[in-house]
Write a protein that holds these residues in place. Structure first.
Motif, mmCIF file in Angstrom:
data_model
loop_
_atom_site.group_PDB
_atom_site.id
_atom_site.type_symbol
_atom_site.label_atom_id
_atom_site.label_comp_id
_atom_site.label_asym_id
_atom_site.label_seq_id
_atom_site.Cartn_x
_atom_site.Cartn_y
_atom_site.Cartn_z
ATOM 1 N N UNK A 167 -6.271 -5.994 2.658
ATOM 2 C CA UNK A 167 -7.081 -4.783 2.776
ATOM 3 C C UNK A 167 -6.349 -3.718 3.603
ATOM 4 N N UNK A 168 -5.725 -4.139 4.711
ATOM 5 C CA UNK A 168 -4.974 -3.213 5.558
ATOM 6 C C UNK A 168 -3.776 -2.643 4.788
ATOM 7 N N UNK A 169 -3.102 -3.511 4.039
ATOM 8 C CA UNK A 169 -1.946 -3.080 3.255
ATOM 9 C C UNK A 169 -2.349 -2.022 2.231
ATOM 10 N N UNK A 170 -3.436 -2.286 1.506
ATOM 11 C CA UNK A 170 -3.892 -1.349 0.476
ATOM 12 C C UNK A 170 -4.351 -0.024 1.082
ATOM 13 N N UNK A 171 -4.896 -0.070 2.290
ATOM 14 C CA UNK A 171 -5.356 1.150 2.941
ATOM 15 C C UNK A 171 -4.193 2.017 3.426
ATOM 16 N N UNK A 172 -3.163 1.390 3.958
ATOM 17 C CA UNK A 172 -2.068 2.134 4.582
ATOM 18 C C UNK A 172 -0.927 2.462 3.627
ATOM 19 N N UNK A 173 -0.843 1.743 2.511
ATOM 20 C CA UNK A 173 0.269 1.951 1.585
ATOM 21 C C UNK A 173 0.323 3.370 1.016
ATOM 22 N N UNK A 174 -0.793 3.960 0.557
ATOM 23 C CA UNK A 174 -0.710 5.316 -0.008
ATOM 24 C C UNK A 174 -0.100 6.333 0.960
ATOM 25 N N UNK A 175 -0.469 6.249 2.239
ATOM 26 C CA UNK A 175 0.083 7.179 3.231
ATOM 27 C C UNK A 175 1.589 6.977 3.368
#
Length: 210
Positions: free
Chosen positions: A112-120
């Protein structure tokens, strides 16, 4: 509505349960040593009683021997029970379930953290790539300009230009990680050194002929 469990909650439960199991294991080990000592003493008592009452067939002698045997059997049964309980404590189903749950929650939270921060991060990577390509274009323009300025002067004075006349600018090979980097760091490979030696010899040879 039940509160959502987190990996930290599960880890806290696991540690509490594991502590209980460790304490129970310690108490069982202490009881095991006590019973082993008692069993050795009972075996010794039985051997002494049998040696002393070989010809004694009285009710008392028989009863005493039977009593010792019963104590031995009871103590041996207790030791078997303790050993089996220790084996179960080593791999309890409850701690195994908590271990699995903690890992699954950690995996879920990490994803979940990976998916949240990846776009940025992808946006920053795209910006950095754009800036890098722009700087790379500036580098090639600078390199071309440094050579062209000499060519322009040569044309004004009516002289043809050889490679030796051109400025020996510092090359930056961005396409080889093991060679000269975009930061300008030079590799010390044998092939690179031989190439530089050859270039120095070529310049020296051209100068002697000029």
């Amino acid at each position: 509505m039940a509160k959502q469990r987190t990996k930290n909650t599960v880890i806290a439960e696991f540690k509490a349960l594991h502590q209980q199991e460790m304490e129970a294991r310690q108490q069982l080990l202490e009881k095991q040593l006590e019973l082993q000592s008692k069993l050795a003493e009972l075996d010794s008592n039985l051997a002494d009683h049998q040696a002393a009452s070989v010809t004694d067939i009285s009710e008392k002698a028989l009863s005493e021997e039977a009593s010792i045997r019963l104590q031995i059997a009871e103590t041996d049964g207790m030791l078997t029970t303790i050993n089996e309980k220790l084996a179960r404590l080593a791999f309890t189903e409850e701690t195994a379930v908590l271990r699995k749950e903690a890992l699954e929650l950690a995996k879920s939270e990490a994803l979940e953290k990976y998916d949240q921060e990846l776009p940025v991060l992808l946006e920053k990577i795209a910006e950095a790539k754009k800036a890098y390509l722009g700087l790379l274009a500036d580098y090639h323009a600078l390199k071309k300009e440094s050579r062209q300025s000499v060519i322009d002067i040569a044309q004004k004075v009516g002289r043809s230009v050889d490679n030796v006349d051109l400025p020996n600018v510092r090359e930056i090979k961005t396409y080889r990680m093991t060679n000269m980097q975009s930061c300008g760091a030079r590799a010390n490979s044998a092939g690179e050194r031989r190439f530089e030696d050859w270039r120095r010899w070529q310049r020296s040879y051209s100068q002697t002929r000029g």
